[in-house]
Design a protein around this motif. Structure first.
Motif, mmCIF file in Angstrom:
data_model
loop_
_atom_site.group_PDB
_atom_site.id
_atom_site.type_symbol
_atom_site.label_atom_id
_atom_site.label_comp_id
_atom_site.label_asym_id
_atom_site.label_seq_id
_atom_site.Cartn_x
_atom_site.Cartn_y
_atom_site.Cartn_z
ATOM 1 N N VAL A 12 -27.033 -1.992 -15.661
ATOM 2 C CA VAL A 12 -27.353 -3.425 -15.651
ATOM 3 C C VAL A 12 -27.834 -3.894 -17.027
ATOM 4 O O VAL A 12 -28.713 -3.287 -17.627
ATOM 5 N N SER A 13 -27.209 -4.980 -17.499
ATOM 6 C CA SER A 13 -27.615 -5.595 -18.776
ATOM 7 C C SER A 13 -27.999 -7.049 -18.550
ATOM 8 O O SER A 13 -27.495 -7.691 -17.625
ATOM 9 N N LYS A 14 -28.879 -7.547 -19.406
ATOM 10 C CA LYS A 14 -29.206 -8.968 -19.410
ATOM 11 C C LYS A 14 -29.127 -9.461 -20.842
ATOM 12 O O LYS A 14 -29.823 -8.955 -21.732
ATOM 13 N N ILE A 15 -28.245 -10.434 -21.067
ATOM 14 C CA ILE A 15 -28.047 -10.974 -22.420
ATOM 15 C C ILE A 15 -28.360 -12.469 -22.396
ATOM 16 O O ILE A 15 -27.860 -13.202 -21.531
ATOM 17 N N GLY A 54 -33.059 -11.585 -7.882
ATOM 18 C CA GLY A 54 -32.040 -12.631 -7.855
ATOM 19 C C GLY A 54 -32.484 -13.911 -8.532
ATOM 20 O O GLY A 54 -31.817 -14.933 -8.473
ATOM 21 N N HIS A 55 -33.654 -13.872 -9.188
ATOM 22 C CA HIS A 55 -34.134 -15.063 -9.913
ATOM 23 C C HIS A 55 -33.553 -15.128 -11.323
ATOM 24 O O HIS A 55 -33.785 -16.074 -12.060
ATOM 25 N N LEU A 65 -29.062 -2.727 -2.839
ATOM 26 C CA LEU A 65 -30.275 -2.584 -2.052
ATOM 27 C C LEU A 65 -29.830 -1.942 -0.745
ATOM 28 O O LEU A 65 -29.049 -2.540 0.001
ATOM 29 N N GLY A 66 -30.252 -0.687 -0.513
ATOM 30 C CA GLY A 66 -29.711 0.040 0.639
ATOM 31 C C GLY A 66 -28.220 0.225 0.424
ATOM 32 O O GLY A 66 -27.786 0.671 -0.634
ATOM 33 N N ASN A 67 -27.421 -0.184 1.406
ATOM 34 C CA ASN A 67 -25.967 -0.017 1.284
ATOM 35 C C ASN A 67 -25.266 -1.259 0.747
ATOM 36 O O ASN A 67 -24.051 -1.268 0.592
ATOM 37 N N THR A 71 -25.741 -7.988 -6.155
ATOM 38 C CA THR A 71 -25.614 -8.565 -7.499
ATOM 39 C C THR A 71 -25.448 -10.083 -7.493
ATOM 40 O O THR A 71 -26.068 -10.785 -8.288
ATOM 41 N N ASP A 72 -24.600 -10.599 -6.606
ATOM 42 C CA ASP A 72 -24.312 -12.040 -6.633
ATOM 43 C C ASP A 72 -24.976 -12.815 -5.489
ATOM 44 O O ASP A 72 -24.692 -13.992 -5.294
#
Length: 363
Positions: A12-15, A54-55, A65-67, A71-72
């Protein structure tokens, strides 16, 4: 209460524009773990927490999260709940309506949501204050209301953004114990952002040390304390002295370093096989003693620059042999049996098993 979920963060990246706040991190947080994301300001820990919640949108990679890949998904559909640093309580609502607010937004009937809110206030030992407004409560009580409000949705994971930073030192310690007790009794996954090493050590089953948008080490608190993975972790946790130098000998059993201003230091060769030019080693501050070393390279002579009395221990700062600000933590008994003063030249020593060879983070 709903069951706990494993959190799986995959590359996971945040740009933000031209700035990368989080560099393709991967981390598995087992279900039911108390995980602390630890690091200095601007290291990417809050961005990581907000991406789990998700913020904050994810620039690349996935979060499960679990199965379920979340992401979206919007925050309300992730099975997580977030407790904000500011608590964000509604000043005009009493505690019951504050706690029940998210259920009201979901269309739950008034009787049902009030009954559940009272149950949550009971869990937080606040049922006697149910009709009060937030302004009539202490900081610790407000925090418990914010916790009750986050937990009323039966989340699989609770996300906490520096939840203790606004509290005074005594209350911090009390609330730490309450958070740990709560997490143990609920059994859900907690992910807690902090810049306090002491807080992370006291609470976590898993400490994730972050620096500059990368994970330096993710391990049990004892492993982070006793075997820091990198020079950054050793310095940030504050319980090791880091010595950086040129490798002058690297055999199967031993690593020898030379520091630019002349000191030579030894370490047992654990994980140093690939080190050829430079290396970092760490020495536990509480294992340093005043005295002559048993062999060359396990100590040096230095000048005392500071003496700090801490009650049960005394902290010495020493410069010498090309090493600046070297720390020794002595027991008060050991120090006062043979006290030293600022400006005095003293020999320091330690054992070979108290030296750790540090790794380098590959960027």
């Amino acid at each position: 209460m709903s069951k706990a979920a494993e959190i799986d963060i995959a590359s996971v990246s945040k740009i933000y524009g031209t700035t990368t706040a989080v560099h393709a991190i991967s981390l598995k947080i087992p279900a039911g773990t108390y995980c602390c994301l630890l690091g200095p300001s601007g290291c990417g820990k809050t961005s990581t927490l907000r991406m789990i919640a998700g913020h904050e949108s994810i620039s690349s990679g996935d979060i499960r999260l679990g199965n379920a890949v979340v992401t979206d998904l919007p925050p309300a559909r992730r099975g997580t709940a977030m407790m904000f640093q500011s608590y964000a309580l509604f000043p005009h609502l009493d505690l019951v309506d504050n706690v029940a607010f998210s259920l009201k937004m979901k269309g739950v009937s008034k009787d049902e949501r009030h009954a559940k809110a009272l149950d949550m206030l009971k869990l937080m030992q606040l049922e006697a204050y149910a009709t009060r407004r937030p302004a009539q409560l202490s900081g610790g009580q407000q925090q418990r209301v914010a916790l009750a409000r986050a937990l009323i949705t039966d989340p699989e994971a609770l996300l906490l953004d520096e939840p203790l930073s606004a509290l005074d030192p005594f209350l911090k310690i009390r609330m730490r114990a309450e958070l740990k007790k709560l997490q143990t009794s609920l059994g859900i996954t907690f992910v807690h952002v902090t810049h306090s090493q002491e807080e992370a050590m006291a609470l976590a089953d898993l400490i994730v040390v972050m620096n500059d948008g990368r994970i330096e080490q993710a391990a049990h608190p004892r492993a982070v304390f006793e075997r820091p993975a990198t020079a950054f972790v050793a310095k940030f946790m504050g319980d090791h002295n880091v010595i950086s130098g040129r490798v002058i000998e690297n055999s199967d059993s031993m690593l020898k370093l030379s520091v630019s201003a002349g000191g030579e230091f030894l370490a047992a060769n654990t994980g140093a096989a690939g080190l050829t030019d430079s290396a970092d080693i760490a020495v536990r501050t509480d294992r340093v003693r005043i005295g002559e070393p048993s062999e060359k390279g396990l100590g040096f002579i230095g000048s005392v620059t500071n003496v700090e009395y801490r009650g049960s221990s005394v902290k010495l700062s020493v410069n010498g042999a090309g090493v600046e600000d070297f720390t020794a933590i002595l027991s008060d008994t050991a120090f006062f049996a043979n006290p030293v003063r600022v400006g005095e030249a003293i020999p320091l020593c330690w054992n070979r098993e108290d030296v750790v060879v540090l790794g380098r983070l590959k960027h």
